[in-house]
Design an enzyme around this catalytic site. Sequence first.
Site, PDB file in Angstrom:
ATOM      1  N   ASN A 188       0.820  -1.222   0.000  1.00  0.00           N
ATOM      2  CA  ASN A 188       0.000   0.000   0.000  1.00  0.00           C
ATOM      3  C   ASN A 188       0.852   1.269   0.000  1.00  0.00           C
ATOM      4  O   ASN A 188       0.340   2.362   0.273  1.00  0.00           O
ATOM      5  CB  ASN A 188      -0.913   0.017   1.229  1.00  0.00           C
ATOM      6  CG  ASN A 188      -1.939  -1.096   1.196  1.00  0.00           C
ATOM      7  OD1 ASN A 188      -2.473  -1.428   0.147  1.00  0.00           O
ATOM      8  ND2 ASN A 188      -2.226  -1.677   2.346  1.00  0.00           N
ATOM      9  N   SER A 214     -10.841  -0.870   0.388  1.00  0.00           N
ATOM     10  CA  SER A 214      -9.514  -1.450   0.184  1.00  0.00           C
ATOM     11  C   SER A 214      -9.497  -2.744  -0.604  1.00  0.00           C
ATOM     12  O   SER A 214      -8.461  -3.116  -1.147  1.00  0.00           O
ATOM     13  CB  SER A 214      -8.853  -1.689   1.546  1.00  0.00           C
ATOM     14  OG  SER A 214      -9.625  -2.585   2.336  1.00  0.00           O
ATOM     15  N   ASP A 240     -13.541   6.827   6.765  1.00  0.00           N
ATOM     16  CA  ASP A 240     -12.188   6.276   6.863  1.00  0.00           C
ATOM     17  C   ASP A 240     -11.471   6.534   5.536  1.00  0.00           C
ATOM     18  O   ASP A 240     -11.842   5.986   4.502  1.00  0.00           O
ATOM     19  CB  ASP A 240     -12.276   4.779   7.157  1.00  0.00           C
ATOM     20  CG  ASP A 240     -10.909   4.137   7.347  1.00  0.00           C
ATOM     21  OD1 ASP A 240      -9.896   4.746   6.954  1.00  0.00           O
ATOM     22  OD2 ASP A 240     -10.853   3.011   7.872  1.00  0.00           O
ATOM     23  N   LYS A 265       0.113   3.950   4.615  1.00  0.00           N
ATOM     24  CA  LYS A 265      -0.112   3.664   3.206  1.00  0.00           C
ATOM     25  C   LYS A 265       0.626   4.707   2.363  1.00  0.00           C
ATOM     26  O   LYS A 265       1.830   4.637   2.246  1.00  0.00           O
ATOM     27  CB  LYS A 265      -1.601   3.580   2.934  1.00  0.00           C
ATOM     28  CG  LYS A 265      -2.138   2.312   3.621  1.00  0.00           C
ATOM     29  CD  LYS A 265      -3.518   2.350   4.014  1.00  0.00           C
ATOM     30  CE  LYS A 265      -3.941   1.034   4.678  1.00  0.00           C
ATOM     31  NZ  LYS A 265      -3.722   1.035   6.125  1.00  0.00           N
TER      32      LYS A 265
END
Length: 397
Positions: free
Chosen positions: A49, A190, A215, A244
């Site tokens: 990520n 995600s 989020d 990330k």
Amino acid sequence: MTRFDTLFQHGVEKLAEQGRLRTSRSLNPVQSGLLKRADGTVLVDFSSNDYLGLRTNPLLLERALIWGERYGVGSGASRLVTGTCEGTLHLEARLAALKGMEAACILSSGWQANATLVPSLVRLSQAVLGAPAVVLVDKLIHASLYHGCAAAGIQPLRYRHNDSAHLEALLSKTADQPGLKIVLTESVFSMDGDKADIAALSRLCRQYNAFLCVDEAHATGILGQKGEGLAGGAADLVVGTFSKALGSMGAFVASSQPVCQWLINSGSGYIYSTAPSPLVLGAVDAALDLIETDTMTQTRQRVAQLASQLRQRMETAGLDVGPSCTQIVPIIVGPEHTALRAAAAVEAAGFLAVPIRPPTVPPGACRLRVVLNAHHTVEQVDQLAEVLVQAVSGAAS
């Protein structure tokens, strides 16, 4: 050994039979975007990520060492015990500004932030309104938010993924209930790589007087004009992570001053946890310097183009990439063992694209989660596309 080993071994064997057994293995970074296995094989990393490629950036390491020399390697205790260094306070102000909010509160991880946040908000509803909160969640929110609901003793009302009409029906149905209405979503999901309609959610939450929490783990740094993400003042509260696109670790909550003040007084993950290392926060401070530069704006655009390139190749080949529209591109293959075989074939060709299986995704929706980042080249994406088509075809036969 323990006298319960046989029981646990049976559990492990059952996971293996289902194609759901996970193991941790040695993979060492050898240079930007490359990983080396214990046997010496080098893999192109399409799973990290690290969207902007900042975790190996020299400026982050330099700033981490400066903060370490200034404030120490560790923080020593909870911030409510030993206080907060001025660097952290300055960093929180920068994070609040990035998200267009009044204040921000740093925590040790994204999981901790979400698992802390939900019980804290639920506690407010009971303490101030004298009634249980009503928590409404997108079906595909992160496990940490579901954990927060469980820790709060709340059974959330789930609306269909990215279905604003379904959310409105639930908000309308619960409008007369006295507790605080809380809506939880992600801005970028995600596992599917798609986006929430933040503007629509914001309108609904204002209409029904609900508190919107977004989020932004997979949007912060990589999406938005200057890496600010997608919530852009439309949410009442946002969660962001450093692990990330910002290349470090940790997380933050950004909202109004009263909300953050309530969180640090009622959030167990903040109250009872040692504050993050100054080394980590120094690296984050450097990352914030970088993400707003013209160079990083160009990098964000290039990553988006690479993701679009891969989606087009996959769709042309008849492979399922779901609703992806970001740097995350799932190659959905179905059963667990198909995903495992496809991932093994991809790795044998020199690329890391890990298989994602239940409980992270629903049964029958296993996938290779391909992630594009700043280190990738057009040629690497083209090579990966060819390998994926062959691997998925071979795994399914």
